[in-house]
Write a protein that holds these residues in place. Sequence first.
Motif, PDB file in Angstrom:
ATOM      1  N   PRO A   3       0.813  -1.217   0.000  1.00  0.00           N
ATOM      2  CA  PRO A   3       0.000   0.000   0.000  1.00  0.00           C
ATOM      3  C   PRO A   3       0.849   1.271   0.000  1.00  0.00           C
ATOM      4  O   PRO A   3       1.842   1.373   0.712  1.00  0.00           O
ATOM      5  N   ARG A  11      -2.374   7.436   0.759  1.00  0.00           N
ATOM      6  CA  ARG A  11      -3.429   8.079  -0.017  1.00  0.00           C
ATOM      7  C   ARG A  11      -3.981   9.261   0.776  1.00  0.00           C
ATOM      8  O   ARG A  11      -3.929   9.274   2.009  1.00  0.00           O
ATOM      9  N   ARG A  33      -5.961   1.413  -3.541  1.00  0.00           N
ATOM     10  CA  ARG A  33      -5.119   2.601  -3.372  1.00  0.00           C
ATOM     11  C   ARG A  33      -4.465   2.946  -4.708  1.00  0.00           C
ATOM     12  O   ARG A  33      -4.071   4.078  -4.936  1.00  0.00           O
ATOM     13  N   PHE A  76      -9.662   6.367   3.537  1.00  0.00           N
ATOM     14  CA  PHE A  76      -8.795   7.065   2.593  1.00  0.00           C
ATOM     15  C   PHE A  76      -9.505   7.093   1.242  1.00  0.00           C
ATOM     16  O   PHE A  76     -10.527   6.441   1.052  1.00  0.00           O
ATOM     17  N   ILE A 119      -9.992   6.041  -2.528  1.00  0.00           N
ATOM     18  CA  ILE A 119      -9.578   4.947  -3.402  1.00  0.00           C
ATOM     19  C   ILE A 119      -9.278   5.494  -4.792  1.00  0.00           C
ATOM     20  O   ILE A 119      -9.688   6.596  -5.148  1.00  0.00           O
ATOM     21  N   SER A 120      -8.549   4.712  -5.589  1.00  0.00           N
ATOM     22  CA  SER A 120      -8.175   5.136  -6.943  1.00  0.00           C
ATOM     23  C   SER A 120      -8.817   4.281  -8.026  1.00  0.00           C
ATOM     24  O   SER A 120      -8.726   4.606  -9.204  1.00  0.00           O
TER      25      SER A 120
END
Length: 407
Positions: free
Chosen positions: A295, A298, A337, A377, A379-380
Amino acid sequence: MGQANEARLETGIFSEEIREHLPKNRINHMKYLPGMEAIKSDVLKEVIAARAGYDYKAYGPKEVRQALNKDSLSPEDFKALLSPAALPFLEEMAQAAKVRTREHYGNSIYMFTPLYIANYCENYCIYCGFNCHNKIKRAKLNAKEIETEMKAIAETGLKEILLLTGESSKMSDVKYIGEACKIAREYFNVVGLEVYPMNSEDYAYLQKCGADYVTVFQETYDSDRYETLHLAGHKRIFPYRFNAQERALMGGMRGVGFAALLGLDDFRKDAFATGYHAYLLQRKYPQAEIALSCPRLRPIINNEKINPMDVHEAQLVQVVTAYRLFLPYANITVSTRECAKVRQHLVQMGATKISAGVSVAIGGHSDDSEAKGDEQFEISDARTVKEVYDDLVDQGLQPVMSDYIYL
């Protein structure tokens, strides 16, 4: 906290609001708190010493080439592959990692999704959206809501779920997590946990409730840097967190996962320590199933400046391929992430496990529900399970929903 560490905090990537919440008398981050199980193990001492002695500038093209020419890598070879000298060899590393992955996993890519059932937290970790001083919407799913979410996830075809909570033993006690595991067992073949570290007897209880494996992010293996990032709460205790995977195995868990949060400190040293930690526990517990995650930091709610600093895509590829070549049998997970394009590349090089249909908020998987609590966080990769599945097939890979069946 010393002047050097104060300076690192002030010049870092974190919010200025940290200053107003700094505890006046912080507890010793290396001393166990009452109720924390201390096990007899030399693994921590060995990993920390090896990390401290890792000078990646001492490795050159010769050492990288020697490592790439071997079928079985030593920790020294692993160090070479993580060094800056290995960057010109990335294409060779990727090809070698692909071959090694296909030898052990074929074209299989395992699919799962995380389910966040609570986001209450008692820790003050200054990079995390769940930290106790961050002003977010808190929530906790009850048993009926958990089952509703799990039923919706199961209808997508997934057979593996990862249960997550914020790190609050008060709001998400062991019994609550155990009940979630029992519900999960009704819908899924594989149940993973990413919750706060526990004692071995607690892990034994959760294993009986249906949990198969435990993942713990050490975040950073530099104990001094760890101290500056974890200002309050049980998570502040570095050695207790470090030994969580071993306690989980002592409690009967089938597998354990390891990760450092790349970008918190020197990512090369942290990646080495993560792999070496997994390597030592694999040797100590040969029956254990080992998994690694990669990870990167982020952005979080109320702090969009958080980023992985010097860990770019090339460095991420380097870490993933080095992990694969050093630990060929380990599962390597790539989460949301990372964006879809990066994840598509990594599953061709060495990653063997990928999440899909992800929500990192509390709830929100079923059609008739909305997220009850804020996410950990940003996310992508927001692709659905079907979209990820179809994209894997288009890449010539075989999506696998379950790698384990109980008889």
